[in-house]
Motif scaffolding. Structure first.
Motif, PDB file in Angstrom:
ATOM      1  N   ARG A 106       0.773  -1.372  -0.162  1.00  0.00           N
ATOM      2  CA  ARG A 106      -0.412  -0.093   0.037  1.00  0.00           C
ATOM      3  C   ARG A 106       0.817   1.587   0.307  1.00  0.00           C
ATOM      4  N   LYS A 107       1.798   1.154   0.459  1.00  0.00           N
ATOM      5  CA  LYS A 107       2.162   2.307   1.137  1.00  0.00           C
ATOM      6  C   LYS A 107       3.096   2.903  -0.350  1.00  0.00           C
ATOM      7  N   GLY A 108       4.267   1.591  -1.324  1.00  0.00           N
ATOM      8  CA  GLY A 108       4.814   1.655  -2.427  1.00  0.00           C
ATOM      9  C   GLY A 108       3.314   2.086  -4.160  1.00  0.00           C
ATOM     10  N   MET A 109       2.515   1.781  -3.283  1.00  0.00           N
ATOM     11  CA  MET A 109       0.958   2.466  -4.651  1.00  0.00           C
ATOM     12  C   MET A 109       0.612   3.220  -4.091  1.00  0.00           C
ATOM     13  N   VAL A 110       0.543   4.517  -3.059  1.00  0.00           N
ATOM     14  CA  VAL A 110       0.557   6.009  -1.830  1.00  0.00           C
ATOM     15  C   VAL A 110       1.753   6.426  -2.707  1.00  0.00           C
ATOM     16  N   GLU A 111       2.459   6.102  -2.778  1.00  0.00           N
ATOM     17  CA  GLU A 111       3.996   7.291  -3.628  1.00  0.00           C
ATOM     18  C   GLU A 111       3.533   6.761  -5.029  1.00  0.00           C
ATOM     19  N   THR A 112       3.016   5.502  -5.822  1.00  0.00           N
ATOM     20  CA  THR A 112       2.501   5.992  -6.693  1.00  0.00           C
ATOM     21  C   THR A 112       2.060   6.622  -7.591  1.00  0.00           C
ATOM     22  N   MET A 113       1.382   6.620  -7.104  1.00  0.00           N
ATOM     23  CA  MET A 113      -0.206   7.355  -7.689  1.00  0.00           C
ATOM     24  C   MET A 113       0.152   9.362  -7.267  1.00  0.00           C
ATOM     25  N   ALA A 114       0.872   9.539  -5.474  1.00  0.00           N
ATOM     26  CA  ALA A 114       1.086  10.949  -5.936  1.00  0.00           C
ATOM     27  C   ALA A 114       2.190  10.627  -6.906  1.00  0.00           C
ATOM     28  N   GLY A 148     -16.641  -9.086 -12.951  1.00  0.00           N
ATOM     29  CA  GLY A 148     -17.594  -7.839 -12.613  1.00  0.00           C
ATOM     30  C   GLY A 148     -16.312  -6.434 -13.009  1.00  0.00           C
ATOM     31  N   ALA A 149     -15.147  -6.755 -12.744  1.00  0.00           N
ATOM     32  CA  ALA A 149     -14.207  -6.314 -12.756  1.00  0.00           C
ATOM     33  C   ALA A 149     -14.004  -5.129 -14.036  1.00  0.00           C
ATOM     34  N   GLN A 150     -13.225  -3.804 -14.193  1.00  0.00           N
ATOM     35  CA  GLN A 150     -13.580  -3.472 -15.503  1.00  0.00           C
ATOM     36  C   GLN A 150     -11.983  -3.093 -15.627  1.00  0.00           C
ATOM     37  N   GLY A 151     -11.053  -3.256 -15.055  1.00  0.00           N
ATOM     38  CA  GLY A 151      -9.186  -3.764 -14.723  1.00  0.00           C
ATOM     39  C   GLY A 151      -8.976  -4.481 -14.057  1.00  0.00           C
ATOM     40  N   TYR A 152      -7.226  -4.601 -15.147  1.00  0.00           N
ATOM     41  CA  TYR A 152      -6.679  -5.640 -14.124  1.00  0.00           C
ATOM     42  C   TYR A 152      -5.196  -5.396 -14.332  1.00  0.00           C
ATOM     43  N   LEU A 153      -4.029  -5.194 -13.456  1.00  0.00           N
ATOM     44  CA  LEU A 153      -2.966  -5.354 -13.076  1.00  0.00           C
ATOM     45  C   LEU A 153      -2.538  -5.428 -12.501  1.00  0.00           C
ATOM     46  N   SER A 154      -0.708  -6.690 -12.799  1.00  0.00           N
ATOM     47  CA  SER A 154      -0.570  -6.936 -11.985  1.00  0.00           C
ATOM     48  C   SER A 154       0.223  -6.309 -10.862  1.00  0.00           C
ATOM     49  N   LYS A 155       0.322  -7.320  -9.749  1.00  0.00           N
ATOM     50  CA  LYS A 155       1.223  -6.040  -8.737  1.00  0.00           C
ATOM     51  C   LYS A 155       2.415  -5.360  -9.370  1.00  0.00           C
ATOM     52  N   SER A 156       3.122  -6.326 -10.253  1.00  0.00           N
ATOM     53  CA  SER A 156       4.324  -5.810 -10.865  1.00  0.00           C
ATOM     54  C   SER A 156       4.014  -4.790 -11.860  1.00  0.00           C
ATOM     55  N   ALA A 157       3.359  -3.523 -12.066  1.00  0.00           N
ATOM     56  CA  ALA A 157       3.540  -3.445 -12.950  1.00  0.00           C
ATOM     57  C   ALA A 157       3.726  -2.159 -12.637  1.00  0.00           C
ATOM     58  N   LEU A 158       4.677  -1.565 -13.476  1.00  0.00           N
ATOM     59  CA  LEU A 158       5.532  -0.022 -13.216  1.00  0.00           C
ATOM     60  C   LEU A 158       4.301   1.101 -13.587  1.00  0.00           C
ATOM     61  N   ALA A 159       4.439   1.873 -12.772  1.00  0.00           N
ATOM     62  CA  ALA A 159       3.718   3.386 -12.699  1.00  0.00           C
ATOM     63  C   ALA A 159       3.493   3.995 -13.941  1.00  0.00           C
ATOM     64  N   ASP A 160       4.431   4.043 -15.051  1.00  0.00           N
ATOM     65  CA  ASP A 160       3.905   4.157 -16.310  1.00  0.00           C
ATOM     66  C   ASP A 160       2.175   4.021 -16.724  1.00  0.00           C
ATOM     67  N   GLU A 161       2.604   1.885 -16.352  1.00  0.00           N
ATOM     68  CA  GLU A 161       1.279   1.812 -16.535  1.00  0.00           C
ATOM     69  C   GLU A 161       0.034   2.024 -16.135  1.00  0.00           C
ATOM     70  N   ILE A 162       1.033   1.680 -14.494  1.00  0.00           N
ATOM     71  CA  ILE A 162      -0.458   2.017 -14.215  1.00  0.00           C
ATOM     72  C   ILE A 162      -0.986   3.729 -14.301  1.00  0.00           C
ATOM     73  N   ALA A 163      -0.123   4.300 -15.019  1.00  0.00           N
ATOM     74  CA  ALA A 163      -0.549   5.760 -15.131  1.00  0.00           C
ATOM     75  C   ALA A 163      -1.486   5.161 -16.846  1.00  0.00           C
ATOM     76  N   GLU A 164      -0.633   5.157 -17.026  1.00  0.00           N
ATOM     77  CA  GLU A 164      -1.617   4.428 -18.742  1.00  0.00           C
ATOM     78  C   GLU A 164      -2.764   3.985 -18.270  1.00  0.00           C
ATOM     79  N   ALA A 165      -3.208   2.759 -17.013  1.00  0.00           N
ATOM     80  CA  ALA A 165      -4.247   1.832 -16.244  1.00  0.00           C
ATOM     81  C   ALA A 165      -5.800   3.551 -16.117  1.00  0.00           C
TER      82      ALA A 165
END
Length: 211
Positions: free
Chosen positions: A13-21, A97-114
């Motif tokens: 969670r900490k890593g994801m929050v930092e990535t989102m920020a 019912g999910a609208q998206g799927y990402l692996s936990k190893s996804a990099l910041a650029d793919e999260i932004a793309e998502a």
């Protein structure tokens, strides 16, 4: 943009929050360690745009949680985050019912793309998984792709497609966002093997899914 991150691992969670920020657009991230915490936050924050969901929660598995969201008529779009990237698991989550799927190893650029894709088309599957998922679904019959049933929301969108309603009209009728409607339409196309709205409706009628 406000995101609810549901995962019981504090370091992740900490890593994801930092990535989102660090996203080029503003993102506020709320955190939940369990399905029950997530449901409470969804009740307290009506303006959550997207829910990022770990499938392995301490109190409820992710697929059950997707069903709980549907049962409670909580229309927040869900992006699954998983350490598993088998196409059967991806397909099952999207059918649930999910609208998206990402692996936990996804990099910041793919999260932004998502996030960008969720805003524009309401649907995203990790780049590396698209080809295998497409091949997997091509090898299935329509009955196998559909599973036992459509979700309640997918059925509602399909029925309104059959009535000739536009994405915007469907969104207004169901009180959900246009991007969420687009995501459900894309899922229906994939499940039915359709390439257009007309073909989607025709195939659905042949399967007895709508009038």
């Amino acid at each position: 943009m406000k995101i609810l991150l549901v995962d019981d691992h504090p370091l992740f969670r900490k890593g994801m929050v930092e990535t989102m920020a660090g996203m080029p657009f503003g993102v506020e991230t709320l955190e939940a360690r369990s399905a029950q915490e997530a449901l409470v936050l969804l009740g307290e924050h009506a303006d959550i745009d997207y829910l990022f969901l770990d499938l392995q929660l301490p109190d409820m598995d992710g697929l059950t949680f997707l069903g709980e969201l549907e049962a409670r008529a909580l229309a927040v779009p869900v992006v699954v985050l998983s350490a598993e990237d088998g196409v059967r698991r991806v397909d099952r989550c999207l059918r649930a019912g999910a609208q998206g799927y990402l692996s936990k190893s996804a990099l910041a650029d793919e999260i932004a793309e998502a996030l960008t894709a969720m805003e524009t088309v309401g649907y995203y599957v990790e780049r590396a998984l698209r080809g295998p998922l497409r091949d997997y679904r091509r090898g299935m019959t329509v009955d196998q792709r559909l599973g036992t049933r459509l979700t309640r929301r997918q059925q509602q969108v399909l029925e309104r497609l059959a009535e000739g309603m536009s994405n915007r009209d469907i969104a207004q009728a169901l009180d959900i966002s246009v991007s969420t409607v687009k995501g459900h339409v894309a899922t229906l196309f994939a499940l039915l093997g359709a390439g257009s709205r007309t073909q989607c409706i025709s195939l659905a009628r042949k399967k007895g899914l709508t009038l």
